[in-house]
Design a protein around this motif. Structure first.
Motif, PDB file in Angstrom:
ATOM      1  N   GLY A  74       0.816  -1.223   0.000  1.00 41.90           N
ATOM      2  CA  GLY A  74       0.000   0.000   0.000  1.00 41.90           C
ATOM      3  C   GLY A  74       0.844   1.266   0.000  1.00 41.90           C
ATOM      4  N   HIS A  75       0.164   2.380   0.285  1.00 40.33           N
ATOM      5  CA  HIS A  75       0.822   3.681   0.267  1.00 40.33           C
ATOM      6  C   HIS A  75       1.274   4.142   1.641  1.00 40.33           C
ATOM      7  CE1 HIS A  75      -1.706   3.800  -3.414  1.00 40.33           C
ATOM      8  NE2 HIS A  75      -0.711   4.524  -3.906  1.00 40.33           N
ATOM      9  N   PHE A  76       0.881   3.408   2.693  1.00 39.91           N
ATOM     10  CA  PHE A  76       1.108   3.906   4.054  1.00 39.91           C
ATOM     11  C   PHE A  76       1.701   2.816   4.937  1.00 39.91           C
ATOM     12  CE2 PHE A  76      -2.649   5.920   2.213  1.00 39.91           C
ATOM     13  CZ  PHE A  76      -2.269   7.250   2.239  1.00 39.91           C
ATOM     14  N   THR A  77       2.368   3.260   6.003  1.00 38.78           N
ATOM     15  CA  THR A  77       2.843   2.314   7.026  1.00 38.78           C
ATOM     16  C   THR A  77       2.257   2.719   8.369  1.00 38.78           C
ATOM     17  OG1 THR A  77       4.776   3.723   7.362  1.00 38.78           O
ATOM     18  CG2 THR A  77       5.075   1.763   5.980  1.00 38.78           C
ATOM     19  N   SER A  78       2.214   1.760   9.266  1.00 37.99           N
ATOM     20  CA  SER A  78       1.985   2.014  10.697  1.00 37.99           C
ATOM     21  C   SER A  78       0.859   3.011  10.950  1.00 37.99           C
ATOM     22  CB  SER A  78       3.272   2.541  11.355  1.00 37.99           C
ATOM     23  OG  SER A  78       4.316   1.649  11.139  1.00 37.99           O
ATOM     24  N   TYR A  79      -0.318   2.709  10.426  1.00 37.32           N
ATOM     25  CA  TYR A  79      -1.426   3.631  10.671  1.00 37.32           C
ATOM     26  C   TYR A  79      -2.516   2.949  11.476  1.00 37.32           C
ATOM     27  CZ  TYR A  79      -3.771   1.262   6.766  1.00 37.32           C
ATOM     28  OH  TYR A  79      -4.341   0.336   5.938  1.00 37.32           O
ATOM     29  N   SER A  80      -3.396   3.782  12.030  1.00 40.38           N
ATOM     30  CA  SER A  80      -4.452   3.280  12.879  1.00 40.38           C
ATOM     31  C   SER A  80      -5.726   3.062  12.071  1.00 40.38           C
ATOM     32  CB  SER A  80      -4.728   4.279  14.005  1.00 40.38           C
ATOM     33  OG  SER A  80      -5.872   3.876  14.721  1.00 40.38           O
ATOM     34  N   ALA A  81      -5.947   1.828  11.645  1.00 42.28           N
ATOM     35  CA  ALA A  81      -7.188   1.530  10.935  1.00 42.28           C
ATOM     36  C   ALA A  81      -8.395   1.758  11.853  1.00 42.28           C
ATOM     37  CB  ALA A  81      -7.172   0.084  10.435  1.00 42.28           C
ATOM     38  N   CYS A  82      -8.189   1.517  13.157  1.00 43.10           N
ATOM     39  CA  CYS A  82      -9.275   1.718  14.123  1.00 43.10           C
ATOM     40  C   CYS A  82      -9.724   3.170  14.167  1.00 43.10           C
ATOM     41  CB  CYS A  82      -8.823   1.346  15.535  1.00 43.10           C
ATOM     42  SG  CYS A  82      -7.824  -0.132  15.631  1.00 43.10           S
ATOM     43  N   GLY A  83      -8.866   4.071  13.711  1.00 38.22           N
ATOM     44  CA  GLY A  83      -9.222   5.485  13.771  1.00 38.22           C
ATOM     45  C   GLY A  83     -10.005   5.973  12.560  1.00 38.22           C
ATOM     46  N   ILE A  84     -10.126   5.133  11.532  1.00 37.36           N
ATOM     47  CA  ILE A  84     -10.764   5.591  10.288  1.00 37.36           C
ATOM     48  C   ILE A  84     -12.194   6.094  10.510  1.00 37.36           C
ATOM     49  CG2 ILE A  84     -11.552   4.826   7.998  1.00 37.36           C
ATOM     50  CD1 ILE A  84      -8.960   3.092   7.881  1.00 37.36           C
ATOM     51  N   PRO A  85     -13.029   5.403  11.291  1.00 31.73           N
ATOM     52  CA  PRO A  85     -14.385   5.930  11.494  1.00 31.73           C
ATOM     53  C   PRO A  85     -14.393   7.353  12.066  1.00 31.73           C
ATOM     54  CG  PRO A  85     -14.292   3.652  12.238  1.00 31.73           C
ATOM     55  CD  PRO A  85     -12.879   4.074  11.930  1.00 31.73           C
ATOM     56  N   TYR A  86     -13.407   7.675  12.894  1.00 29.20           N
ATOM     57  CA  TYR A  86     -13.393   9.000  13.530  1.00 29.20           C
ATOM     58  C   TYR A  86     -12.863  10.055  12.571  1.00 29.20           C
ATOM     59  CZ  TYR A  86     -14.245   5.644  17.083  1.00 29.20           C
ATOM     60  OH  TYR A  86     -14.793   4.586  17.758  1.00 29.20           O
ATOM     61  N   TRP A  87     -12.063   9.639  11.643  1.00 31.18           N
ATOM     62  CA  TRP A  87     -11.610  10.539  10.569  1.00 31.18           C
ATOM     63  C   TRP A  87     -12.796  10.799   9.635  1.00 31.18           C
ATOM     64  CZ3 TRP A  87      -8.863   8.139   5.846  1.00 31.18           C
ATOM     65  CH2 TRP A  87      -8.543   9.112   4.910  1.00 31.18           C
ATOM     66  N   VAL A  88     -13.478   9.749   9.235  1.00 29.61           N
ATOM     67  CA  VAL A  88     -14.645   9.917   8.353  1.00 29.61           C
ATOM     68  C   VAL A  88     -15.712  10.775   9.042  1.00 29.61           C
ATOM     69  CG1 VAL A  88     -16.554   8.712   7.202  1.00 29.61           C
ATOM     70  CG2 VAL A  88     -14.225   7.765   7.104  1.00 29.61           C
ATOM     71  N   GLY A  89     -15.891  10.555  10.358  1.00 30.85           N
ATOM     72  CA  GLY A  89     -16.921  11.293  11.082  1.00 30.85           C
ATOM     73  C   GLY A  89     -16.543  12.723  11.403  1.00 30.85           C
TER      74      GLY A  89
END
Lengths: 452, 452
Positions: free
Chosen positions: B32-47
């Motif tokens: 992919g394009h990224f390393t070491s990121y928080s997938a768990c945080g995606i809903p809070y980014w979208v929200g």
């Protein structure tokens, strides 16, 4: 039952649950005006968070009597005749005295606040905050006093909570504290964080200061608190310098007391050497499971547990109170303070060698809104790596994290075992490594660095 | 290292801490394009709670490279040659392929979202939310779409979190869920509480409903979600129906997979039967310490721990991951949801007999402002009284209380032992009996009532 607050009435209620009135007669003596109230809630009532005194009362005398408990209010027990298995009591209204015999006796006489033996300590405007009557008297004074300067003597739980209460009421608050830092239940480096935060709240902190006298005005009311170095003007003074176990009766009766003046019991909360006498709550010493020593801790949650255990045993069941790990939480405005287990000096005193680590982390994932900083200090035993204690100072979400360590201490976990704990993780609730785990990881490294 | 997210890069970082570049060469492949990121945080980014995508990135490729990790981005591993101890990779930009040999291999290929094999599932407007690219694509769709009707398929963690995110963005949200109640990680009686609360937030809950197809408009974009019974108009659809371990490579290489399709490892996170291959994160199965069985749990906190353990072992140290107790926390707006240990059906499946109790209590002393209700369900084993699981649904202060039970489960405590736990008590933080202790007391009584 001698004493009608948390321990005594929990014991009475639990015994009654197990044994009906035909099987067990329960007589309870309470010298005060109230039963089963939350002394821990008094600062929040004084501060205005809890509007009504009665909200602090879990169960009234009438409610206890409905459960067939013969509750004698305003009746003080004045003596215990152990050999004769009877207690002497005095009705504080009529002055009438009588003997009441018992098959089983429960002593739940609580604690008494330490009143400094200083000139002016009894002057109007000087208040303790241990009982509901104390709280009402303080509120009456606050209502009747125009001045807005308050001095709190002592910077333990009661001291810092009363500082918050008075700040909330709009007072200028000075805290005069004997220790080098507030919250001597923490190590000084953690107490320092509390000190700084309290100053940030506008509280004037005077540490390392012994009160020498309370100065009074021409009207006889308190007007200032004096230390060796200075005088602190005060329209009202609150004393929060701790409590002693109230064991005057027990001592007179020859019952066994520990080094801290509290009654000594076995694990079933039975007074040592006495088959038919139990004791619990603020008048007993409890076993500290980490140091292996007895301590005195006046805390409602322990008193309720003691009462539950005593009531089960008195009612013919079986229960034990295995001991404490020394957990305590508090707050000053939005600053949360927590501790469990041993401080450095406790560990030294217990003969333990240990490593200490301190970490800063956040209550939530760092990127999540309102992630609040917290500082976690952890002590781990040398060689074994066993957890010895945790202290936490921070904002929202800091204090109750100490429960993780409290359970780990109870289970004698090592810090290495703790690093694998499966704690709740989601960005609104924790970083991916919970702050307690971050501390545990660092503690593991510290223990490994010193394998000798 | 195959995979550059939590497990892989934690392993790489920890191995590098123990062994410098002269001792250990580390090559990491990330498609992919990224390393070491928080997938768990995606809903809070979208929200909208987390404004910037980059806030979710703990460490960039450049930061890893500064630590002497040869990180090859946009490079997909296409095969593992176990016998030859080498991996084949393809540069996704140039198409170039090559073999790289290894002494030690770490597989951290993560999980892939379950995409329903349904007509219309790939239509524009239908989104998963597993990767940062997924999140960006969804945000792009939301920005480009005028309609405000969103349908979320699935009501597990991702489903409820995405429902919150879309509510926060002002969408009309319908959640279509296969189960009888949302949050099938809870027992249905506890899921029912989530159901009611979500409806209270204005979310339309459609339970017990199987999606049959996704309907598209003339422009080819999704326009509705169809079940057997009804159609739910949708301007955007979010799929949150879970993930599978991504073990295509491992399977092709003949490595051992479990019943859930995840790699099987030993306690040092080494792939079973393979001296020099480790695996961790969302692509492995983990031991559930309560049931004694393997489970698949895709969760960042486990992936980080796995990485730490793998990195220690690959770096020549020693560490183990003993297993999980199944703790998870989440929220929908101000509703907090937590669980640990076994649900009723898990306990049945494990051959355990048990008692269940459910209690209502509050986050703070009842008289303290903002004391929030919570419901605590507890499972205890028959006869032994051993704690088996806890589920909590409530408001502020509910979710992280599950940590108490998580530690108690790890220590194999009985509910009777739990009643004596020395948990933090002060009126702003807990009733005098913490809600978890109230549940434990009731569980003790339930176990005692059925001694057979």
């Amino acid at each position: 039952m001698i004493g009608g607050d948390a321990a005594g009435m929990s014991a009475a209620s639990q015994a009654r649950r197990l044994r009906g009135p035909d099987e067990l007669e329960i007589v309870a003596f309470e010298r005060g005006h109230f039963t089963s109230y939350s002394a821990c809630g008094i600062p929040y009532w004084v501060g205005g968070d809890v509007p009504e005194r009665n909200q602090l009362i879990a169960r009234t005398p009438e409610e206890h009597r409905e459960r067939a408990i013969d509750l004698r209010m305003r009746t003080e027990v004045t003596g215990i005749d152990v050999a004769g298995a009877r207690v002497r009591s005095r009705d504080l209204e009529s002055g009438a005295e009588e003997w009441t015999s018992y098959d089983k006796l429960v002593i739940a006489t609580g604690a008494r606040p330490i009143r400094p033996d200083l000139p002016g300590a009894d002057a109007p405007g000087v208040h303790g905050v241990q009982t509901l009557d104390d709280g009402q008297a303080l509120l009456d004074t606050l209502a009747a006093t125009e001045g807005r300067r308050a001095v709190v003597v002592g910077a333990g739980y009661i001291g810092v909570e009363m500082a918050e209460a008075l700040i909330n009421r709009g007072y200028e608050v000075t805290v005069v504290n004997r220790g080098k830092e507030p919250m001597s239940t923490l190590d000084p480096d953690m107490g320092r964080l509390v000190h700084t935060a309290m100053e940030g709240l506008g509280i004037i902190m005077v540490n390392d200061a012994e009160v020498t006298k309370l100065l009074t005005g021409e009207d006889g009311r308190v007007r200032a608190v004096a230390t060796e170095d200075a005088e602190y003007p005060a329209d009202v003074v609150v004393l929060g310098i701790g409590v002693h176990p109230e064991t005057t009766l027990a001592k007179a009766a020859g019952l066994p007391l520990g080094d801290h003046g509290g009654l000594l019991t076995d694990l079933a909360m039975r007074v040592r050497g006495h088959e038919n006498i139990w004791a619990g709550g603020d008048c007993v010493e409890v076993l500290d499971l980490v140091s292996g020593r007895e301590r005195h801790i006046a805390l409602g949650t322990h008193a309720n547990k003691h009462g539950q255990v005593i009531g089960s045993n008195v009612g013919g069941g079986y229960a034990t109170f295995p001991g404490v790990v020394g957990t305590a939480v508090s707050k000053v405005c939005d600053l949360e303070i927590a501790r469990t287990g041993l401080r450095e000096k406790d560990a030294h005193r217990a003969g333990l060698q240990f490593e200490t680590v301190t970490v800063e982390s956040t209550s939530r994932a760092g990127y999540y809104p309102n992630a609040a900083l917290m500082t976690v200090k952890m002590l781990a035993e040398r060689r074994t790596g066993r957890l010895l204690g945790v202290q936490i100072v921070g904002r929202e979400g800091a204090a109750k994290r100490v429960d993780i360590a409290a359970v780990a201490l109870t289970a004698s976990m090592t810090v290495e075992q703790m690093t694998a704990l499966d704690l709740g993780y989601a960005p609104p609730f924790s970083p991916v490594w919970d702050p307690v785990l971050v501390a545990a990881r660092k503690a593991v490294a510290a223990v490994r660095r010193n394998p000798a």
